[in-house]
Design an enzyme around this catalytic site. Structure first.
Site, PDB file in Angstrom:
ATOM      1  N   ASN A  13       0.883  -1.177   0.000  1.00 59.75           N
ATOM      2  CA  ASN A  13       0.000   0.000   0.000  1.00 59.75           C
ATOM      3  C   ASN A  13       0.914   1.218   0.000  1.00 59.75           C
ATOM      4  O   ASN A  13       1.482   1.562   1.027  1.00 59.75           O
ATOM      5  CB  ASN A  13      -0.895  -0.011   1.238  1.00 59.75           C
ATOM      6  CG  ASN A  13      -1.736   1.262   1.339  1.00 59.75           C
ATOM      7  OD1 ASN A  13      -1.776   2.066   0.408  1.00 59.75           O
ATOM      8  ND2 ASN A  13      -2.405   1.437   2.471  1.00 59.75           N
ATOM      9  N   LYS A  15       0.148   4.219  -0.307  1.00 55.28           N
ATOM     10  CA  LYS A  15      -0.482   5.427   0.260  1.00 55.28           C
ATOM     11  C   LYS A  15      -0.227   6.603  -0.691  1.00 55.28           C
ATOM     12  O   LYS A  15      -0.228   6.410  -1.897  1.00 55.28           O
ATOM     13  CB  LYS A  15       0.015   5.659   1.688  1.00 55.28           C
ATOM     14  CG  LYS A  15      -0.149   4.369   2.535  1.00 55.28           C
ATOM     15  CD  LYS A  15       0.057   4.556   3.992  1.00 55.28           C
ATOM     16  CE  LYS A  15      -0.164   3.214   4.702  1.00 55.28           C
ATOM     17  NZ  LYS A  15      -0.025   3.305   6.146  1.00 55.28           N
ATOM     18  N   HIS A  98      -9.499   1.331   4.751  1.00 56.90           N
ATOM     19  CA  HIS A  98      -8.235   1.529   5.474  1.00 56.90           C
ATOM     20  C   HIS A  98      -8.467   2.498   6.638  1.00 56.90           C
ATOM     21  O   HIS A  98      -9.244   3.446   6.520  1.00 56.90           O
ATOM     22  CB  HIS A  98      -7.166   2.074   4.524  1.00 56.90           C
ATOM     23  CG  HIS A  98      -5.802   2.018   5.122  1.00 56.90           C
ATOM     24  ND1 HIS A  98      -5.359   2.949   6.041  1.00 56.90           N
ATOM     25  CD2 HIS A  98      -4.794   1.122   4.984  1.00 56.90           C
ATOM     26  CE1 HIS A  98      -4.126   2.626   6.425  1.00 56.90           C
ATOM     27  NE2 HIS A  98      -3.759   1.522   5.796  1.00 56.90           N
ATOM     28  N   GLU A 100      -6.770   4.840   7.724  1.00 55.09           N
ATOM     29  CA  GLU A 100      -6.498   6.257   7.410  1.00 55.09           C
ATOM     30  C   GLU A 100      -7.715   6.888   6.734  1.00 55.09           C
ATOM     31  O   GLU A 100      -8.003   8.072   6.929  1.00 55.09           O
ATOM     32  CB  GLU A 100      -5.231   6.367   6.547  1.00 55.09           C
ATOM     33  CG  GLU A 100      -3.990   6.119   7.388  1.00 55.09           C
ATOM     34  CD  GLU A 100      -2.809   5.547   6.634  1.00 55.09           C
ATOM     35  OE1 GLU A 100      -2.797   5.558   5.398  1.00 55.09           O
ATOM     36  OE2 GLU A 100      -1.883   5.055   7.315  1.00 55.09           O
ATOM     37  N   GLU A 170      -5.307  -4.698  10.515  1.00 50.08           N
ATOM     38  CA  GLU A 170      -4.312  -3.646  10.695  1.00 50.08           C
ATOM     39  C   GLU A 170      -4.584  -2.881  11.990  1.00 50.08           C
ATOM     40  O   GLU A 170      -5.407  -1.946  12.002  1.00 50.08           O
ATOM     41  CB  GLU A 170      -4.349  -2.668   9.519  1.00 50.08           C
ATOM     42  CG  GLU A 170      -3.991  -3.304   8.195  1.00 50.08           C
ATOM     43  CD  GLU A 170      -3.392  -2.272   7.236  1.00 50.08           C
ATOM     44  OE1 GLU A 170      -2.320  -2.547   6.702  1.00 50.08           O
ATOM     45  OE2 GLU A 170      -3.978  -1.200   7.046  1.00 50.08           O
ATOM     46  N   GLY A 176       2.649   2.513  10.642  1.00 48.70           N
ATOM     47  CA  GLY A 176       3.598   3.607  10.472  1.00 48.70           C
ATOM     48  C   GLY A 176       4.310   4.002  11.751  1.00 48.70           C
ATOM     49  O   GLY A 176       4.937   5.056  11.821  1.00 48.70           O
ATOM     50  N   SER A 216       3.553  -1.943  10.236  1.00 51.56           N
ATOM     51  CA  SER A 216       5.008  -2.011  10.441  1.00 51.56           C
ATOM     52  C   SER A 216       5.588  -3.390  10.131  1.00 51.56           C
ATOM     53  O   SER A 216       6.568  -3.811  10.756  1.00 51.56           O
ATOM     54  CB  SER A 216       5.381  -1.574  11.863  1.00 51.56           C
ATOM     55  OG  SER A 216       4.965  -0.236  12.085  1.00 51.56           O
ATOM     56  N   GLY A 237       2.946  -1.049   4.202  1.00 52.30           N
ATOM     57  CA  GLY A 237       3.024   0.376   3.886  1.00 52.30           C
ATOM     58  C   GLY A 237       4.466   0.766   3.572  1.00 52.30           C
ATOM     59  O   GLY A 237       4.970   0.522   2.477  1.00 52.30           O
ATOM     60  N   GLY A 238       5.135   1.355   4.551  1.00 55.49           N
ATOM     61  CA  GLY A 238       6.479   1.905   4.350  1.00 55.49           C
ATOM     62  C   GLY A 238       7.451   0.978   3.634  1.00 55.49           C
ATOM     63  O   GLY A 238       8.151   1.397   2.702  1.00 55.49           O
TER      64      GLY A 238
HETATM   65  P1  13P Z   1       3.111   0.499   7.565  1.00 61.61           P
HETATM   66  O1  13P Z   1       3.630  -0.805   6.986  1.00 61.61           O
HETATM   67  O2  13P Z   1       3.844   1.699   7.043  1.00 61.61           O
HETATM   68  O3  13P Z   1       3.009   0.459   9.050  1.00 61.61           O
HETATM   69  O4  13P Z   1       1.617   0.669   7.006  1.00 61.61           O
HETATM   70  C1  13P Z   1       0.730  -0.394   7.122  1.00 61.61           C
HETATM   71  C2  13P Z   1      -0.486  -0.052   6.387  1.00 61.61           C
HETATM   72  O5  13P Z   1      -1.239   0.834   6.766  1.00 61.61           O
HETATM   73  C3  13P Z   1      -0.762  -0.788   5.146  1.00 61.61           C
HETATM   74  O6  13P Z   1      -2.039  -0.536   4.685  1.00 61.61           O
END
Ligand code: 13P
Length: 256
Positions: A13, A15, A98, A100, A170, A176, A216, A237-238
């Protein structure tokens, strides 16, 4: 082992990161690294990158996903993108619900359900996100909360459609933050989610549904998380923004 009934899926993802040119470049970097993957590999990019990403992934097994879609097919919804538009752009998967989007953009369980149904109606695969905040975990309501999120999001979804649904657990406090849920914590909630699916659709369906962990996940901790009995993949994510890290997680999934 029930785990063998399920497809492992690693999804990135991105983002709100990467221009179209950067998207094409990153997918070109990822391509050779995941060429022999046995798990499914999905990259969920910003809307503006979809075209470039689909082009860069052509001829590979990398699937392209979006990060949201509207519930209507078209109409007066300024700034939104519909499921038919996504499909026409070469998208196979879409992330829905999600945290967010729930936190910053007012998504509710009700709108998540409408978006899930629209995406499924269009033949897309859905990555449905659920998870609790740190406060909700402290209050001891995690299990009820994720079960309720699953139940409302899947309202009206048929057993046949469920085959195109992936659920991503999640925990908001792990996104994050570099603070991963322990493998045991993550697995326990994934098992609760599987139980919620079993209550709705029966154990056969529950044993077949792919459940991801996200929050993470990285090249270092992926193997332990993915070896858990109820964790079938990851939503990253990251670490999905760096080709070697993302590829290392794909390799861990192939072994998990
Ligand atoms: P991180 O891997 O950056 O923590 O993000 C997870 C996420 O929100 C994937 O949708």
């Amino acid at each position: 082992m029930n785990k063998q009934l399920r497809k492992a899926v690693i999804a990135g993802n991105w983002k709100m990161n990467n221009t179209p040119a950067e998207a094409a470049h990153l997918i070109e970097e990822i391509r050779p690294l995941v060429a022999n993957a046995s798990c499914d590999v999905v990259v969920c990019v910003p809307f503006i990158d979809l075209h470039a990403a689909a082009k860069a992934a052509q001829g590979t097994t990398i699937r392209i996903g979006a990060q949201n879609c509207h519930w209507a097919q078209n109409g007066a919804f300024t700034g939104e993108i519909s499921a038919p538009m996504l499909r026409a752009a070469g998208v196979t998967h879409v992330i829905i619900g999600h945290s967010e989007r729930r936190t910053y953009f007012g998504e509710t369980n009700g709108t998540v359900n409408r978006r899930v149904r629209a995406a499924l109606d269009e033949g897309l695969n859905v990555i449905l996100c659920v998870g609790e905040s740190s406060e909700q975990r402290r209050q001891g309501v995690t299990d009820e909360l994720v079960a309720m999120q699953v139940k409302i999001a899947l309202d009206g979804v048929t057993e046949a459609e469920l085959q195109r649904v992936i659920i991503a657990y999640e925990p908001i406090w792990a996104i994050g933050t570099g603070k991963t849920a322990t493998a045991q914590q993550a697995n326990a909630v994934c098992a609760v989610i599987r139980g919620a699916v079993a209550a709705l659709y029966g154990t056969d369906c529950a044993n077949k549904i792919t459940i991801q962990y996200g929050g993470s996940m990285n090249a270092q901790n992926a193997a332990e998380l993915l070896s858990q009995p109820d964790i079938d993949g990851g939503l990253i994510g990251g670490a999905s923004l760096k080709a070697p890290d993302f590829a290392a997680i794909v390799t861990a999934a192939d072994k998990g």
